[in-house]
Design a protein around this motif. Structure first.
Motif, PDB file in Angstrom:
ATOM      1  N   THR A 194      31.031   8.412  19.099  1.00 54.00           N
ATOM      2  CA  THR A 194      30.614   9.675  18.499  1.00 54.00           C
ATOM      3  C   THR A 194      29.753   9.401  17.264  1.00 54.00           C
ATOM      4  OG1 THR A 194      32.706  10.645  19.204  1.00 54.00           O
ATOM      5  CG2 THR A 194      31.423  11.871  17.577  1.00 54.00           C
ATOM      6  N   PRO A 195      28.622  10.080  17.115  1.00 56.48           N
ATOM      7  CA  PRO A 195      27.789   9.860  15.921  1.00 56.48           C
ATOM      8  C   PRO A 195      28.545  10.199  14.645  1.00 56.48           C
ATOM      9  CG  PRO A 195      27.027  11.783  17.163  1.00 56.48           C
ATOM     10  CD  PRO A 195      28.028  11.074  18.024  1.00 56.48           C
ATOM     11  N   TYR A 196      28.336   9.409  13.621  1.00 56.32           N
ATOM     12  CA  TYR A 196      29.110   9.525  12.387  1.00 56.32           C
ATOM     13  C   TYR A 196      28.987  10.879  11.676  1.00 56.32           C
ATOM     14  CZ  TYR A 196      29.367   4.471  13.035  1.00 56.32           C
ATOM     15  OH  TYR A 196      29.568   3.214  13.555  1.00 56.32           O
ATOM     16  N   PRO A 197      27.829  11.527  11.700  1.00 55.23           N
ATOM     17  CA  PRO A 197      27.757  12.819  11.003  1.00 55.23           C
ATOM     18  C   PRO A 197      28.736  13.873  11.522  1.00 55.23           C
ATOM     19  CG  PRO A 197      25.545  11.988  11.383  1.00 55.23           C
ATOM     20  CD  PRO A 197      26.478  11.087  12.135  1.00 55.23           C
ATOM     21  N   TYR A 219      22.717   7.226   4.015  1.00 54.82           N
ATOM     22  CA  TYR A 219      23.208   7.221   5.401  1.00 54.82           C
ATOM     23  C   TYR A 219      22.470   6.185   6.231  1.00 54.82           C
ATOM     24  CZ  TYR A 219      24.500   8.560  10.087  1.00 54.82           C
ATOM     25  OH  TYR A 219      24.972   8.530  11.371  1.00 54.82           O
ATOM     26  N   ALA A 220      21.135   6.144   6.089  1.00 53.12           N
ATOM     27  CA  ALA A 220      20.340   5.212   6.887  1.00 53.12           C
ATOM     28  C   ALA A 220      20.677   3.757   6.569  1.00 53.12           C
ATOM     29  CB  ALA A 220      18.850   5.465   6.649  1.00 53.12           C
ATOM     30  N   SER A 221      21.002   3.473   5.325  1.00 57.54           N
ATOM     31  CA  SER A 221      21.252   2.090   4.913  1.00 57.54           C
ATOM     32  C   SER A 221      22.692   1.635   5.125  1.00 57.54           C
ATOM     33  CB  SER A 221      20.869   1.918   3.438  1.00 57.54           C
ATOM     34  OG  SER A 221      21.632   2.781   2.613  1.00 57.54           O
ATOM     35  N   THR A 222      23.586   2.571   5.448  1.00 57.09           N
ATOM     36  CA  THR A 222      25.004   2.196   5.582  1.00 57.09           C
ATOM     37  C   THR A 222      25.556   2.374   6.991  1.00 57.09           C
ATOM     38  OG1 THR A 222      25.742   4.420   4.908  1.00 57.09           O
ATOM     39  CG2 THR A 222      25.482   2.764   3.168  1.00 57.09           C
ATOM     40  N   ARG A 223      24.839   3.069   7.857  1.00 58.52           N
ATOM     41  CA  ARG A 223      25.416   3.448   9.149  1.00 58.52           C
ATOM     42  C   ARG A 223      25.817   2.238  10.002  1.00 58.52           C
ATOM     43  NH1 ARG A 223      21.460   3.393  13.189  1.00 58.52           N
ATOM     44  NH2 ARG A 223      22.516   4.984  14.431  1.00 58.52           N
ATOM     45  N   MET A 279       9.331   4.571   8.228  1.00 61.35           N
ATOM     46  CA  MET A 279       9.656   5.820   8.931  1.00 61.35           C
ATOM     47  C   MET A 279      10.494   5.537  10.182  1.00 61.35           C
ATOM     48  SD  MET A 279       9.293   9.054   8.635  1.00 61.35           S
ATOM     49  CE  MET A 279       9.421  10.538   9.607  1.00 61.35           C
ATOM     50  N   ARG A 280      10.189   4.362  10.806  1.00 59.16           N
ATOM     51  CA  ARG A 280      10.911   4.002  12.020  1.00 59.16           C
ATOM     52  C   ARG A 280      12.395   3.829  11.752  1.00 59.16           C
ATOM     53  NH1 ARG A 280       8.376  -0.927  15.093  1.00 59.16           N
ATOM     54  NH2 ARG A 280       6.663   0.586  15.079  1.00 59.16           N
ATOM     55  N   SER A 281      12.746   3.340  10.523  1.00 55.25           N
ATOM     56  CA  SER A 281      14.149   3.098  10.211  1.00 55.25           C
ATOM     57  C   SER A 281      14.944   4.391  10.092  1.00 55.25           C
ATOM     58  CB  SER A 281      14.253   2.301   8.903  1.00 55.25           C
ATOM     59  OG  SER A 281      13.710   3.042   7.830  1.00 55.25           O
ATOM     60  N   PHE A 282      14.241   5.515   9.906  1.00 55.86           N
ATOM     61  CA  PHE A 282      14.927   6.800   9.800  1.00 55.86           C
ATOM     62  C   PHE A 282      15.088   7.487  11.158  1.00 55.86           C
ATOM     63  CE2 PHE A 282      13.801   6.334   5.346  1.00 55.86           C
ATOM     64  CZ  PHE A 282      14.918   6.842   4.711  1.00 55.86           C
ATOM     65  N   ALA A 283      14.494   6.926  12.217  1.00 64.24           N
ATOM     66  CA  ALA A 283      14.592   7.545  13.541  1.00 64.24           C
ATOM     67  C   ALA A 283      16.030   7.553  14.067  1.00 64.24           C
ATOM     68  CB  ALA A 283      13.651   6.854  14.520  1.00 64.24           C
ATOM     69  N   PRO A 284      16.769   6.433  14.029  1.00 63.99           N
ATOM     70  CA  PRO A 284      18.170   6.464  14.500  1.00 63.99           C
ATOM     71  C   PRO A 284      19.057   7.415  13.697  1.00 63.99           C
ATOM     72  CG  PRO A 284      17.360   4.210  14.427  1.00 63.99           C
ATOM     73  CD  PRO A 284      16.335   5.050  13.724  1.00 63.99           C
ATOM     74  N   PRO A 285      18.966   7.417  12.344  1.00 66.03           N
ATOM     75  CA  PRO A 285      19.773   8.390  11.596  1.00 66.03           C
ATOM     76  C   PRO A 285      19.452   9.834  11.956  1.00 66.03           C
ATOM     77  CG  PRO A 285      18.996   6.676  10.125  1.00 66.03           C
ATOM     78  CD  PRO A 285      18.296   6.466  11.430  1.00 66.03           C
ATOM     79  N   LEU A 286      18.182  10.145  12.138  1.00 66.43           N
ATOM     80  CA  LEU A 286      17.805  11.505  12.518  1.00 66.43           C
ATOM     81  C   LEU A 286      18.374  11.856  13.890  1.00 66.43           C
ATOM     82  CD1 LEU A 286      14.082  11.697  11.310  1.00 66.43           C
ATOM     83  CD2 LEU A 286      16.045  12.946  10.377  1.00 66.43           C
ATOM     84  N   LYS A 287      18.392  10.866  14.778  1.00 66.70           N
ATOM     85  CA  LYS A 287      18.974  11.092  16.105  1.00 66.70           C
ATOM     86  C   LYS A 287      20.474  11.339  15.987  1.00 66.70           C
ATOM     87  CE  LYS A 287      19.300   9.092  20.732  1.00 66.70           C
ATOM     88  NZ  LYS A 287      18.973   7.919  21.591  1.00 66.70           N
TER      89      LYS A 287
END
Length: 262
Positions: free
Chosen positions: A106-109, A251-255, A1-9
């Motif tokens: 700038t965040p990628y999304p 997204y989480a695995s490639t960012r 779950m921790r690995s998804f924190a940066p993508p969610l941010k």
């Protein structure tokens, strides 16, 4: 779950930067039509011209009346135009923003939302033509036509996960972009846009197996025939649920590796 924190941010920050990606999308459109006489009116003109030509060529091959087939093609081709453009732009969203990605934090999304916003701006003008075509629909519009609104919301959801998946993968494997483009050309003919499934038994089976047929049906059927295609809705909801999960994982695995790929 921790690995998804940066993508969610990343996504949270990107949505808060709505002014940035909306203005970037507007600038894209200005660049595309700069110094043209008709400007953005080209979107409506070219779409209406294509629909007219398709009706003239393929109309005699269908048993439906001219008015029914005209509305059928207008709605179907309008929805396909968005799907095709969105998938294509999703593939190149990061590659077209290479300078921004390498030169800013700038965040990628933001660049994915820029592509989505740009395509919805174009789609909004096409929707005007689609709405006008309903005047010639042989069947009266019913309250079920309102189901087209949540159906369009499904298109917006799909745009998010399609972009999250294709943008990084196409940046990593450039041949994937060409593969997707070729695949879309083939899928177009397997999608009930220029032909009606009720007229061709074999093609009706193909349409059932084609997910894009169901995405088109959830908008077109309520508007044209006043019916809600429950089976199509089920498939679209399941597809979006799986797509969102896949998009989050990709997204989480490639960012972290994206700057090296572009």
């Amino acid at each position: 779950m921790r690995s998804f924190a940066p993508p969610l941010k990343d996504w949270s920050r990107s949505f808060s930067l709505h002014g940035l990606w909306v203005n970037l999308a507007l600038e894209d459109l200005r660049d595309r039509y700069r110094r043209t006489v008709l400007g953005l009116t080209w979107i409506v003109f070219s779409f209406a011209l294509f629909v007219g030509v398709k009706m003239f060529v393929f109309g005699p091959l269908n048993a439906a009346s001219v008015s029914e087939f005209g509305v059928y093609v207008t709605l179907g081709f309008g929805l396909w135009t968005y799907i095709n453009a969105m998938v294509t732009d999703a593939c190149t969203a990061y590659m077209h923003s290479r300078a921004w990605i390498l030169g800013t934090s700038t965040p990628y999304p933001v660049y994915l939302l820029q592509a989505i916003a740009r395509n919805w701006m174009i789609f909004g003008m096409i929707l005007l033509v689609m709405a006008a075509s309903l005047y010639w629909n042989p069947k009266p519009i019913t309250m079920n036509a309102l189901w087209a609104l949540p159906a369009l919301a499904m298109y917006l959801v799909s745009s998010v996960w399609v972009s999250a998946i294709l943008a990084p993968l196409c940046a990593r494997w450039r041949d994937l972009y060409q593969t997707v483009q070729t695949g879309l050309r083939l899928v177009f003919f397997a999608t009930p846009i220029l032909w009606m499934p009720r007229n061709f038994d074999r093609l009706a089976t193909i349409a059932e197996l084609n997910p894009i047929s169901h995405f088109i049906a959830i908008v077109r059927d309520p508007l044209m025939y006043g019916r809600v295609p429950v089976d199509s809705w089920t498939l679209v909801l399941v597809t979006n649920a799986v797509g969102l999960l896949a998009g989050a994982v990709v997204y989480a695995s490639t960012r972290r590796r994206l700057p090296h790929w572009i």
